[in-house]
Design a protein around this motif. Sequence first.
Motif, PDB file in Angstrom:
ATOM      1  N   GLN A   1     -22.542 -10.346  -6.066  1.00 46.31           N
ATOM      2  CA  GLN A   1     -21.478 -10.301  -7.067  1.00 46.31           C
ATOM      3  C   GLN A   1     -22.022 -10.072  -8.482  1.00 46.31           C
ATOM      4  OE1 GLN A   1     -21.180 -12.744  -4.387  1.00 46.31           O
ATOM      5  NE2 GLN A   1     -19.985 -11.055  -3.567  1.00 46.31           N
ATOM      6  N   ASP A   2     -23.309 -10.305  -8.680  1.00 47.89           N
ATOM      7  CA  ASP A   2     -23.948 -10.127  -9.980  1.00 47.89           C
ATOM      8  C   ASP A   2     -25.358  -9.605  -9.746  1.00 47.89           C
ATOM      9  OD1 ASP A   2     -25.152 -10.247 -12.458  1.00 47.89           O
ATOM     10  OD2 ASP A   2     -24.785 -12.379 -12.790  1.00 47.89           O
ATOM     11  N   ALA A   3     -25.495  -8.286  -9.773  1.00 47.68           N
ATOM     12  CA  ALA A   3     -26.753  -7.647  -9.367  1.00 47.68           C
ATOM     13  C   ALA A   3     -27.934  -7.983 -10.275  1.00 47.68           C
ATOM     14  CB  ALA A   3     -26.568  -6.132  -9.310  1.00 47.68           C
ATOM     15  N   GLN A   4     -27.673  -8.529 -11.456  1.00 52.31           N
ATOM     16  CA  GLN A   4     -28.759  -8.865 -12.381  1.00 52.31           C
ATOM     17  C   GLN A   4     -29.212 -10.318 -12.270  1.00 52.31           C
ATOM     18  OE1 GLN A   4     -30.245  -6.403 -14.141  1.00 52.31           O
ATOM     19  NE2 GLN A   4     -28.791  -5.115 -13.033  1.00 52.31           N
ATOM     20  N   GLU A   5     -28.489 -11.129 -11.518  1.00 54.07           N
ATOM     21  CA  GLU A   5     -28.775 -12.572 -11.482  1.00 54.07           C
ATOM     22  C   GLU A   5     -30.177 -12.874 -10.960  1.00 54.07           C
ATOM     23  OE1 GLU A   5     -27.353 -15.976  -8.612  1.00 54.07           O
ATOM     24  OE2 GLU A   5     -25.789 -15.620 -10.123  1.00 54.07           O
ATOM     25  N   GLY A   6     -30.564 -12.228  -9.867  1.00 53.83           N
ATOM     26  CA  GLY A   6     -31.874 -12.498  -9.292  1.00 53.83           C
ATOM     27  C   GLY A   6     -33.002 -12.179 -10.246  1.00 53.83           C
ATOM     28  N   LYS A   7     -32.883 -11.058 -10.937  1.00 49.99           N
ATOM     29  CA  LYS A   7     -33.921 -10.653 -11.887  1.00 49.99           C
ATOM     30  C   LYS A   7     -33.982 -11.639 -13.054  1.00 49.99           C
ATOM     31  CE  LYS A   7     -34.689  -6.344 -11.939  1.00 49.99           C
ATOM     32  NZ  LYS A   7     -34.571  -4.876 -12.092  1.00 49.99           N
ATOM     33  N   ARG A   8     -32.816 -12.138 -13.494  1.00 52.22           N
ATOM     34  CA  ARG A   8     -32.804 -13.134 -14.581  1.00 52.22           C
ATOM     35  C   ARG A   8     -33.496 -14.417 -14.137  1.00 52.22           C
ATOM     36  NH1 ARG A   8     -27.342 -11.458 -15.275  1.00 52.22           N
ATOM     37  NH2 ARG A   8     -26.601 -13.379 -14.281  1.00 52.22           N
ATOM     38  N   LYS A   9     -33.190 -14.855 -12.920  1.00 47.82           N
ATOM     39  CA  LYS A   9     -33.826 -16.067 -12.398  1.00 47.82           C
ATOM     40  C   LYS A   9     -35.334 -15.891 -12.299  1.00 47.82           C
ATOM     41  CE  LYS A   9     -30.059 -18.028  -9.593  1.00 47.82           C
ATOM     42  NZ  LYS A   9     -29.654 -18.365  -8.209  1.00 47.82           N
ATOM     43  N   TYR A  10     -35.738 -14.713 -11.830  1.00 51.52           N
ATOM     44  CA  TYR A  10     -37.170 -14.431 -11.693  1.00 51.52           C
ATOM     45  C   TYR A  10     -37.862 -14.497 -13.054  1.00 51.52           C
ATOM     46  CZ  TYR A  10     -41.462 -11.758 -10.887  1.00 51.52           C
ATOM     47  OH  TYR A  10     -42.772 -11.346 -10.839  1.00 51.52           O
ATOM     48  N   ALA A  11     -37.219 -13.914 -14.073  1.00 52.44           N
ATOM     49  CA  ALA A  11     -37.809 -13.903 -15.414  1.00 52.44           C
ATOM     50  C   ALA A  11     -37.950 -15.317 -15.972  1.00 52.44           C
ATOM     51  CB  ALA A  11     -36.955 -13.049 -16.350  1.00 52.44           C
ATOM     52  N   GLU A  12     -37.012 -16.192 -15.605  1.00 50.85           N
ATOM     53  CA  GLU A  12     -37.061 -17.578 -16.089  1.00 50.85           C
ATOM     54  C   GLU A  12     -38.161 -18.369 -15.399  1.00 50.85           C
ATOM     55  OE1 GLU A  12     -33.165 -19.008 -15.260  1.00 50.85           O
ATOM     56  OE2 GLU A  12     -32.201 -17.713 -16.762  1.00 50.85           O
ATOM     57  N   SER A  13     -38.294 -18.201 -14.092  1.00 52.95           N
ATOM     58  CA  SER A  13     -39.294 -18.959 -13.332  1.00 52.95           C
ATOM     59  C   SER A  13     -39.383 -18.409 -11.913  1.00 52.95           C
ATOM     60  CB  SER A  13     -38.908 -20.443 -13.283  1.00 52.95           C
ATOM     61  OG  SER A  13     -39.861 -21.194 -12.582  1.00 52.95           O
ATOM     62  N   HIS A  14     -40.613 -18.324 -11.412  1.00 55.07           N
ATOM     63  CA  HIS A  14     -40.830 -17.855 -10.039  1.00 55.07           C
ATOM     64  C   HIS A  14     -42.125 -18.463  -9.515  1.00 55.07           C
ATOM     65  CE1 HIS A  14     -42.443 -14.727 -12.855  1.00 55.07           C
ATOM     66  NE2 HIS A  14     -43.544 -15.002 -12.173  1.00 55.07           N
ATOM     67  N   VAL A  15     -42.337 -18.357  -8.204  1.00 54.74           N
ATOM     68  CA  VAL A  15     -43.611 -18.810  -7.645  1.00 54.74           C
ATOM     69  C   VAL A  15     -44.733 -18.063  -8.357  1.00 54.74           C
ATOM     70  CG1 VAL A  15     -45.072 -18.777  -5.580  1.00 54.74           C
ATOM     71  CG2 VAL A  15     -42.665 -19.458  -5.393  1.00 54.74           C
ATOM     72  N   ALA A  16     -45.740 -18.802  -8.770  1.00 56.68           N
ATOM     73  CA  ALA A  16     -46.832 -18.207  -9.543  1.00 56.68           C
ATOM     74  C   ALA A  16     -47.444 -17.020  -8.798  1.00 56.68           C
ATOM     75  CB  ALA A  16     -47.898 -19.262  -9.821  1.00 56.68           C
ATOM     76  N   GLY A  17     -47.505 -15.893  -9.468  1.00 56.43           N
ATOM     77  CA  GLY A  17     -48.075 -14.692  -8.872  1.00 56.43           C
ATOM     78  C   GLY A  17     -47.103 -13.853  -8.078  1.00 56.43           C
ATOM     79  N   ALA A  18     -45.879 -14.348  -7.880  1.00 57.88           N
ATOM     80  CA  ALA A  18     -44.913 -13.607  -7.057  1.00 57.88           C
ATOM     81  C   ALA A  18     -44.447 -12.340  -7.763  1.00 57.88           C
ATOM     82  CB  ALA A  18     -43.713 -14.493  -6.725  1.00 57.88           C
TER      83      ALA A  18
END
Length: 273
Positions: free
Chosen positions: A26-43
Motif C-alpha cells: 500500500q506504500d511502496a516507499q515504506e520499506g526503503k524508509r525503514k531501511y534508511a532508519e535502521s537495518h541489520v548491520a551490513g544488510a
Amino acid sequence: MAEVFKSASEVDFEKTKWIDTRFNLQDAQEGKRKYAESHVAGAIYWDLEKDLSDMTKREGRHPMPEKEALTELFRKSGLSLDDSIIVYDDGGSPFAARAWWLLQYAGFKQAFIALEGFEALKEADIPVDDRLPQPTPTAVAPQWNETIYASRQYVEQTVEGQTASHLLDARSAARYRGEQEPIDPIAGRIPGALNFDWEQLKNEGVYRLGGAVKSELHQVVAPFQEVTVYCGSGVTAAPLYAMLKQHGYDKVRLYVGSYSDWISKEGNEVERG
C-alpha cells in the motif's frame, strides 16, 4: 526435509550476508524508509518492485526480472553462490520469501528466510545500524534451476492434463472461489486448482513450522506429488512454496506470473465456486 527458515539463534552473524526486503504493497516507499532508519548491520536492501520484479513487463502484476537483471543485482550486491545468506522482512510477510525463491532459482544453496522479522531480530541482539553498506561487486554466474519455475505455458499444459503437477492457489478461499476479487479484473481461479490460503502459514507475524502445518498441507496435497503454487501476482505464493519445501515436498514450482498473468491471455478460462 529442506531447511528453509532460520532463527536468529541459529545464525553466525559474522559469516552471514543479510538482505532486507521490507515492503508495503500500500506504500511502496515504506520499506526503503525503514531501511534508511535502521537495518541489520551490513544488510543490503532489495525492493520488491525495483529489484525483485520488472514492472515494465505485462506478465502479471509483479513479473519476474530477466535473468540479466537478476545477475546484475546479485553481482552488485556482492554475492557468491556459496555465501551464507539470510533474507528478512517485517516478519510473516511474503517479501523475504520472494527474494529467497529468486536466490533458489539462481542456484544459491545457502540462502535462508529469517524466521523473525526485523524488530524481533533486533530484540535477539542481532546488530543493527543505519549505515549504507558498499558491497564489493562479484562476477557471480547463476546456475539457473528451471525445475522450480513454472511459465504460463507450463500451467496451460497442466490445466490440459499434460503435466503431473497439481495447481495450488495461495489466495484466500473467497478469492479462490471467485466470490470476491479486490485486485484483478476477473474473479475466479485457474481451472483445476486446489487451495491453501498462505495466511494459514503464520501466527502473529511468525511462520508456523510445527507438525500442525505439515498435517494441514498433507490434507490438500501429498508430499510425493508435483505441485505448482500461484497466487494473485506471484508474491504471496512464495511463502507457500517455501513451506512446502520446508516440509519435504521435492517437486514444487512457482508460477511467478500467477493469476494476474493467467487472465491477461485472452481465451484462458477460469473456474468459480
